[in-house]
Design an enzyme around this catalytic site. Sequence first.
Site, PDB file in Angstrom:
ATOM      1  N   SER A 128       0.738  -0.802   0.168  1.00  0.00           N
ATOM      2  CA  SER A 128       0.077   0.515  -0.505  1.00  0.00           C
ATOM      3  C   SER A 128       0.978   1.354   0.290  1.00  0.00           C
ATOM      4  O   SER A 128       1.408   1.844  -0.672  1.00  0.00           O
ATOM      5  CB  SER A 128      -0.699   0.004   1.090  1.00  0.00           C
ATOM      6  N   HIS A 155      -7.880  -5.398  -0.121  1.00  0.00           N
ATOM      7  CA  HIS A 155      -6.396  -4.657   0.035  1.00  0.00           C
ATOM      8  C   HIS A 155      -5.738  -5.986   0.728  1.00  0.00           C
ATOM      9  O   HIS A 155      -4.200  -5.345   1.225  1.00  0.00           O
ATOM     10  CB  HIS A 155      -6.418  -3.678   0.848  1.00  0.00           C
ATOM     11  N   ASP A 163      -8.785  -5.413  -4.967  1.00  0.00           N
ATOM     12  CA  ASP A 163      -8.380  -4.289  -4.577  1.00  0.00           C
ATOM     13  C   ASP A 163      -8.684  -2.966  -4.251  1.00  0.00           C
ATOM     14  O   ASP A 163      -9.475  -2.684  -5.403  1.00  0.00           O
ATOM     15  CB  ASP A 163      -6.442  -4.714  -4.951  1.00  0.00           C
TER      16      ASP A 163
END
Length: 320
Positions: free
Chosen positions: A131, A297, A270
Site C-alpha cells: 500500500s 487490499h 483490491d
Amino acid sequence: MSKFIKAFIGALVLALSFSAAPVLAHTDPEVAGYIPVDGGRVWYRLNGARHLGKKPAIIVMHGGPGGTHRSNMPYVKLSDTYPVILYDQLDTGNSDRPGDRRKWTVEHFVSEIDAIRRALDLKEVIIAGHSWGGTLAAEYAVRNPKGLKAAILSSPLLNTRQWIADNREWIEAMPEKERTAIITHEEAGTTNHPDYRAAEDAFYARHMCRKSPCPNADDRTGGPEKNNDVYEYMWGPTEFFAPGTLRDYDVTARLDAIQVPTLVICGEFDEAAPKSCRKYTGMIKGGDYHTIPDAGHSTMRENEALYLETVRAFLAGVRD
C-alpha cells in the site's frame, strides 16, 4: 575484523542497549533495536541473520501512512532463505514520535531506507512495500541505488487520482444507500457521521478484507499503536477519500526508470485495483504482475499461503 561483522555486532549491541524494546509478534526477532534517522529513531526487527552477507536483505515497508510493521509479519517466514527486516516508520509503532509534520513527506520516509542500509551495512537489498509502503518501494526503486536487486510493490499506491477513481468505481457498485451516504457526507465534510462510517465499513468488507472475521488478526493487534494523525494528515479520513498531502501524488511517469525485476501483486477486489496495477506493471521493464483471487487490499491476511508462494517464485528468479 570486516566492516560487515563490525556492523552486525553494532546492531547486536544496539539491540541490547534497548532491551526494553517490546517483543511484539508471533515470531520473535533475532535482533531488534533503534536506528537514527532525520528527526529521531526508527525501531527495526531482523530475522534470518545467518543469511546476512550471503543473500540480499529484504527490507519491508508498512502501509498507512502511520501504520506499523505488524501488517507485514508474513514476510518473516521468508527468513528461512533471506535476512528480513521489518520496521516502524518515524512517528508510529515503536519508533520515536517527535510529531514534526515537516518530516511527514515521501522524501523523508524514503530516506529512512537509506538510513537502515547504512546502519546495518546492507550491500544488497530487496525492497518490498504494501500500500503506502509500495509507494516508498517504488520511489526507492526509480532511483536505482547501488545494490538494489529487486522490488515488490504489493497493492501499491502509485497515483492518488487513479486510486480514487478506481475506488469510485467500487463505490458505484455498492448498494444505493451506502453509495449515497459516502457521496453526501464527503461533499458536506461530515465524514464522522455514523451513516458515513457504516458505509465505510461496508466498503471495507468488500475491498479491504473480504473474509469475516479477517484472518490472522493477531498479526495486527496487541502490538505497537498506529498513528492516525499521520494517516489523516498525509491521506485522509478513509481509504477512498484523500484530501491530505498525498492528494496529487503520482510516481507513474518515473516507473520506466526501474531497472530491477519488480513484482506487482494485488487482490482481485483490491483498493489498488487490478486494472491499474496491470497498467503500472507494463510501465516497468521486467515487471511481473500477479493477482490474489477473491482478496481485497489485505492480500497477505486473506491468502497468506498463495501470497508467499507468489513472492517466493518471483524471488527464485532474481539473480543474487
